[in-house]
Design an enzyme around this catalytic site. Structure first.
Site, PDB file in Angstrom:
ATOM      1  N   PRO A 153       0.822  -1.215   0.000  1.00  0.00           N
ATOM      2  CA  PRO A 153       0.000   0.000   0.000  1.00  0.00           C
ATOM      3  C   PRO A 153       0.862   1.274   0.000  1.00  0.00           C
ATOM      4  O   PRO A 153       0.577   2.230  -0.724  1.00  0.00           O
ATOM      5  CB  PRO A 153      -0.816  -0.107   1.295  1.00  0.00           C
ATOM      6  CG  PRO A 153      -0.822  -1.558   1.627  1.00  0.00           C
ATOM      7  CD  PRO A 153       0.493  -2.083   1.151  1.00  0.00           C
ATOM      8  N   TYR A 154       1.929   1.248   0.788  1.00  0.00           N
ATOM      9  CA  TYR A 154       2.829   2.411   0.875  1.00  0.00           C
ATOM     10  C   TYR A 154       3.528   2.644  -0.455  1.00  0.00           C
ATOM     11  O   TYR A 154       3.581   3.776  -0.961  1.00  0.00           O
ATOM     12  CB  TYR A 154       3.844   2.145   1.983  1.00  0.00           C
ATOM     13  CG  TYR A 154       4.792   3.278   2.305  1.00  0.00           C
ATOM     14  CD1 TYR A 154       4.329   4.453   2.894  1.00  0.00           C
ATOM     15  CD2 TYR A 154       6.165   3.159   2.066  1.00  0.00           C
ATOM     16  CE1 TYR A 154       5.203   5.480   3.233  1.00  0.00           C
ATOM     17  CE2 TYR A 154       7.036   4.177   2.399  1.00  0.00           C
ATOM     18  CZ  TYR A 154       6.558   5.338   2.988  1.00  0.00           C
ATOM     19  OH  TYR A 154       7.431   6.348   3.315  1.00  0.00           O
ATOM     20  N   ASP A 155       4.057   1.569  -1.030  1.00  0.00           N
ATOM     21  CA  ASP A 155       4.748   1.697  -2.316  1.00  0.00           C
ATOM     22  C   ASP A 155       3.795   2.249  -3.379  1.00  0.00           C
ATOM     23  O   ASP A 155       4.143   3.151  -4.146  1.00  0.00           O
ATOM     24  CB  ASP A 155       5.310   0.342  -2.771  1.00  0.00           C
ATOM     25  CG  ASP A 155       6.426  -0.161  -1.858  1.00  0.00           C
ATOM     26  OD1 ASP A 155       6.882   0.622  -1.004  1.00  0.00           O
ATOM     27  OD2 ASP A 155       6.822  -1.326  -1.989  1.00  0.00           O
ATOM     28  N   LYS A 158       3.026   5.987  -2.670  1.00  0.00           N
ATOM     29  CA  LYS A 158       4.127   6.921  -2.931  1.00  0.00           C
ATOM     30  C   LYS A 158       4.482   6.973  -4.424  1.00  0.00           C
ATOM     31  O   LYS A 158       4.901   8.016  -4.910  1.00  0.00           O
ATOM     32  CB  LYS A 158       5.340   6.566  -2.071  1.00  0.00           C
ATOM     33  CG  LYS A 158       5.104   6.777  -0.561  1.00  0.00           C
ATOM     34  CD  LYS A 158       5.059   8.246  -0.163  1.00  0.00           C
ATOM     35  CE  LYS A 158       5.016   8.427   1.356  1.00  0.00           C
ATOM     36  NZ  LYS A 158       5.039   9.822   1.790  1.00  0.00           N
TER      37      LYS A 158
END
Ligand code: NDP
Length: 268
Positions: A153-155, A158
């Site tokens: 989710p973070y990748d 971002k």
């Protein structure tokens, strides 16, 4: 002073990188509009800035909630009449096997890291268009170049921030609004405390990261803040749509150490 009289909104200022950016921006003469979803830590950071002679106000705001962001922008305009700089710093992350990532995990990260960046950017740009100038700095990550298992989710969020930034940069370049991504490597904020706490010992954690970061240490929040000052100021007037790294060389390293190093020189 490199940001004298500039009005700067900074999100997620309660601790870590955002707190440092707020402090350094105020030191450089900016009128800081700080925000965080946590009233206690956010207000304390602003009180410290004011006690040191800086100019800052605090607005409680969860960047993933449109009404909160509208209020943040309104408070900045009510107090200063314009917005010159926006730093989208508020971000959340977690590490979890992809098979275990539930929709609510996904939403939590995407809503703050990507939706929050979109909401703040759009509403700030509407104000920047009135003055005909602006600089937007979106805090990315080295995950926007390469990825880590367990951080989908973070990748995704971002990488999305990079796309959003480039799109905005292109669309508003002719109207004097710049947008850039500032991508830190490992920085000594709460995440570094969590890494050390999870490691068998602090020495083990340091040994691992020393081997993986060419500069041999995590970065300091101020080392991100001063790059943000550069991107916010007119010193970077020809830079837009860029993703600028501050990672101690981490993403330049292919592998930390070849385990089976040959002593021979190729061809001999
Ligand atoms: P921290 O978790 O230390 O601080 C983030 C701050 O943002 C906290 O005060 C947090 O509040 C606040 N925040 C979180 N969600 C929201 C929200 N929805 N609305 C408003 N405020 C919110 O993070 P860092 O300082 O380490 O990271 C800052 C940014 O830098 C993030 O975007 C992160 O992805 C990026 N980054 C950090 C790296 C690092 O190694 N530290 C490396 C690369 C990028 P609360 O305490 O309530 O959660």
């Amino acid at each position: 002073m490199r940001l004298k009289e500039k009005v700067a909104i900074i999100t997620g200022t309660g601790r870590g990188i955002g707190k440092s950016i707020a402090k350094v921006f105020a030191k450089e003469g900016a009128k800081v509009v700080a925000c965080d979803r946590d009233l206690g830590t956010g207000q304390a950071g602003v009180d410290a800035i004011v006690a040191n002679g800086g100019e800052a106000i605090f607005v409680k705001c969860d960047v993933s909630i449109e009404e909160n962001v509208k209020n943040l922008i309104a408070k900045a305009i009510e107090t200063h009449g314009r917005i010159d700089i926006l730093v989208n710093n508020a971000g959340v992350n977690f590490v979890k096997k992809f098979e275990e990532v539930e929709p609510e995990d996904w939403d939590r990260v995407i809503n703050t890291d990507l939706r929050g960046t979109y909401l703040c950017t759009r509403l700030a740009i509407l104000e920047m268009l009135k003055t005909g100038a602006g600089s937007i700095i979106n805090i990315g990550t080295i995950h926007s170049l390469a990825c880590m298992a367990g951080a989908a989710p973070y990748d995704a969020a971002k990488w999305g921030v990079v796309g959003l930034t480039k799109s905005v940069a292109v669309e508003f370049a002719d109207r004097n609004i710049r947008a850039n991504v500032l991508s830190p490597g490992l920085i000594a904020t709460q995440i570094w405390e969590d890494i050390k706490a999870a490691a068998p010992s602090i020495e083990e954690a340091m040994k691992y990261w020393k081997a993986n970061i060419p500069m041999g240490r995590p970065g300091k929040p101020e080392e991100i803040a001063y790059l943000a000052v550069f991107l916010a100021s007119d010193e970077s007037s020809y830079i837009t749509g860029s993703n600028i790294l501050a990672d101690g060389g981490l993403t330049s390293l292919l592998i930390s150490k070849e385990p089976f190093e040959s002593k021979s020189i190729e061809g001999q």
